[in-house]
Design an enzyme around this catalytic site. Structure first.
Site, PDB file in Angstrom:
ATOM      1  N   ARG A 168       0.820  -1.250  -0.141  1.00  0.00           N
ATOM      2  CA  ARG A 168      -0.289  -0.141   0.027  1.00  0.00           C
ATOM      3  C   ARG A 168       1.072   1.111   0.068  1.00  0.00           C
ATOM      4  O   ARG A 168       1.739   1.831   0.633  1.00  0.00           O
ATOM      5  CB  ARG A 168      -0.726   0.469   1.004  1.00  0.00           C
ATOM      6  N   GLU A 206      -2.922   4.749  -2.514  1.00  0.00           N
ATOM      7  CA  GLU A 206      -4.232   5.659  -1.547  1.00  0.00           C
ATOM      8  C   GLU A 206      -3.487   7.205  -1.672  1.00  0.00           C
ATOM      9  O   GLU A 206      -2.412   7.891  -1.834  1.00  0.00           O
ATOM     10  CB  GLU A 206      -3.036   5.965   0.073  1.00  0.00           C
ATOM     11  N   ASP A 212       1.337   4.673   0.753  1.00  0.00           N
ATOM     12  CA  ASP A 212       1.032   5.767   1.452  1.00  0.00           C
ATOM     13  C   ASP A 212       0.701   7.462   0.503  1.00  0.00           C
ATOM     14  O   ASP A 212       2.064   7.269  -0.269  1.00  0.00           O
ATOM     15  CB  ASP A 212       1.572   6.054   2.813  1.00  0.00           C
TER      16      ASP A 212
END
Length: 607
Positions: A246, A290, A248
């Site tokens: 993921r 994200e 960020d």
């Protein structure tokens, strides 16, 4: 399997030179670093050499904080059977890489990218956990903070000691002249608790860019060494066997004076390079971006057929539209969302709650189209999910309230925002029944739709808001801790007791997961479209899978029974003979009307 460096060079060279013109020397260093990392790979850590798993109905995720879930990594491993029982096949472990001591933005201020938070374990325990989960059919996702490091990271420490090479890893200025130019066009992320985008650092006698908190120093990707370092860490995570990484805060990673320093073209080039390298280096490892920005901007981070970027993105707009439709009992907004029906090898992450707040980033043109004033409607939603609005079923708290603009975001667990807390407090069985139906509807909206459903840990038991954070001096300023709470394992025993809401919510969710997997066991969903109907309380979604079988999903966003005129479906070519998969009842669309109960949803398949 080996990596074809010549092919990789051909794929990424042009993009690299767009960022760093004529910088062949640093490009060659990058290729050497990739080869060196590849020599360290442990192939037995990998489940497959394909990213096709992200399109599988078998992939169902849960996000959690390791320490809040069960103390540490070893405690997490001991709950393997819990995940398997519920049907979870992907776990997103919230920040577990070593953060700075003290304030660390919930773990997003990283002190060392190659170490695990010692409170949770170490790299060896993480590798063993990944191996255990892989053996049990569960993939693993971790966070990679790419916009900034903590101010006590090795690079920052060397910068403080006067090392010019490492000072160039960040944005540092002797006076406020250049920072002032940046500030004139940059927005503030946390205007209340961390105003501004620069911090004066006494040890350096310089101003440092700190877009988020003053202890998070923004990385300078204009320096090719920074890109090389960050790609090296990316490959290190792939070597550990991480399946999903993921990324960020991706919109922020490139900065240019005179712009908002968000969503700039260079960000997309960097993501394209990341993905191209991973595709050659570790094809089964995927990137989750994200990007919590405007709906039309989120889509750009998938890239295009010739320029792929993130494999997955958070469907943040869908999450907001779910809560909006529940508050208004109006499905028109959500039915008019754009649908991604292209041939890109990408997917959404569908979720209802996460570790963060809910920001009301709705499509303003759609709001106006349906007669809503965007500003006043946002005020309505803020008040509704705070619980202040008359007849609201919700109990929550505000985050980052601005008394000048009246802007705010909302916090709370899924169950409390959906009415369970209020029903329990008031000992109202009717409200309790509606809250449980509402929760099941929300879960159906994220589990049955195209994409990977991501459940927030605790929502499967209907955990309510926890207000203990207000007694903690380190947390009381941040209302997001109302839903960042210790998992209440004592409540798990309630799923064995008849008539408890925990049992009903857990079993309803488990049933939905099983139905999702059964429906699409052999064929992935390829297309979705919303069918517009004249009852504003009802959302109708048609799905088509690889076998060209149609599935019809009908959702009622109202606590009252609703009626759907079937002629609107027949005109769209929907098969007149259908069976509802949860109940087994048959429907004949030649009948004029379908009745849908309060917060009911139907899963209809051709008979």
């Amino acid at each position: 399997m080996t990596i074809d460096i010549d092919k990789l060079k051909e794929i990424i060279l042009d993009d690299y030179l767009k960022l760093y013109p004529n910088n062949i020397s640093n490009f060659n260093n990058l290729l050497e670093m990739i080869k060196e990392n590849y020599s360290l790979r442990k192939e037995n850590q990998m489940i497959s050499n394909s990213s096709e798993w992200i399109h599988s109905a078998n992939t169902v995720g849960m996000m959690l904080y390791v320490d809040l879930f069960n103390n540490d990594i070893d405690g997490l491993v001991r709950k393997t059977e819990y995940f398997k029982n519920l049907g979870i096949t992907l776990i997103h472990l919230m920040p577990l890489i070593q953060p700075r001591d003290g304030d660390n933005d919930g773990g997003y201020a990283v002190s060392d990218y190659r170490k695990v938070n010692p409170k949770l374990g170490d790299i060896d325990s993480l590798e063993k956990a990944i191996k255990n989960f892989h053996e049990n059919g569960i993939r693993v996702c971790i966070d990679y903070v790419i916009n900034h490091t903590a101010d006590d990271h090795e690079w920052a420490i060397k910068a403080k000691l006067g090392n010019k090479n490492y000072q160039d890893y960040y944005f540092m200025y002797d006076d406020y002249t250049i920072p002032r130019q940046y500030e004139s066009t940059m927005n503030q992320v946390f205007p209340k608790v961390a105003p501004g985008n620069f911090t004066y650092v006494k040890e350096l006698d310089k101003w440092v860019m700190t877009t988020f908190y003053n202890y998070q120093w923004d990385l300078n990707y204009r320096n090719p060494k920074v890109l090389e370092e960050m790609i090296s860490i990316l490959l290190y995570y792939a070597n550990l066997g991480i399946d999903m990484i993921r990324l960020d805060a991706i919109p922020y990673i490139w900065k240019t004076i005179g712009t908002s320093c968000r969503n700039l073209p260079e960000v997309h080039i960097i993501l394209k390079i990341f993905r191209a390298i991973l595709a050659q280096y570790s094809p089964s490892t995927v990137l989750l971006g994200e990007s919590i920005v405007a709906p039309e901007i989120i889509l750009t981070y998938f890239g295009s057929e010739t320029s792929l970027e993130c494999d997955l993105l958070y469907n943040a707009s869908y999450m907001v539209e779910i809560w909006n439709s529940l508050a208004t009992r109006d499905a028109r907004h959500i039915s008019n969302m754009p649908y991604i029906n292209n041939n890109l090898p990408t997917e959404w992450i569908n979720y209802a709650r996460c570790h963060d707040d809910i920001g009301w980033g709705l499509d303003e043109d759609n709001l106006k189209r349906f007669g809503f004033d965007p500003f006043m409607h946002k005020q309505f939603l803020i008040d509704f999910y705070l619980g202040n609005f008359k007849d609201s079923f919700s109990v929550g708290e505000l985050y980052e309230y601005d008394p000048v603009t009246k802007d705010a975001r909302n916090c709370g667990t899924l169950a409390s925002l959906a009415g369970l807390e209020k029903a329990v407090l008031e000992k109202d069985n009717y409200k309790l029944e509606l809250a449980i139906k509402r929760i099941n509807l929300i879960n159906s909206l994220i589990i049955l739709r195209k994409g990977i459903p991501m459940i927030y840990s605790g929502d499967e038991l209907g955990l309510l808001n926890n207000y203990e954070y207000k007694n903690n001096s380190a947390k009381k300023h941040d209302s997001r801790w109302i839903h960042r709470q210790n998992f209440d394992w004592a409540k798990l025993s309630n799923i064995e007791k008849c008539e408890t809401y925990e049992r009903i919510i857990f079993n309803n969710l488990k049933t939905l997961i099983n139905v999702r997997k059964k429906i699409n066991l052999d064929h992935n969903i390829t297309h979705e479209r919303a069918i517009q109907v004249d009852n504003k309380h009802i959302l109708v979604i048609q799905q088509l899978n690889e076998n060209e079988d149609n599935l019809l999903l009908i959702f009622n966003f109202s606590e009252d029974r609703q009626f759907l005129n079937t002629s609107q479906l027949r005109r769209q070519g929907i098969n007149v003979h259908m069976v509802e998969l949860l109940q087994g009842k048959e429907l004949n669309l030649k009948d004029d009307i379908i009745q849908i109960g309060p917060y009911e949803f139907l899963i209809l398949k051709n008979k």
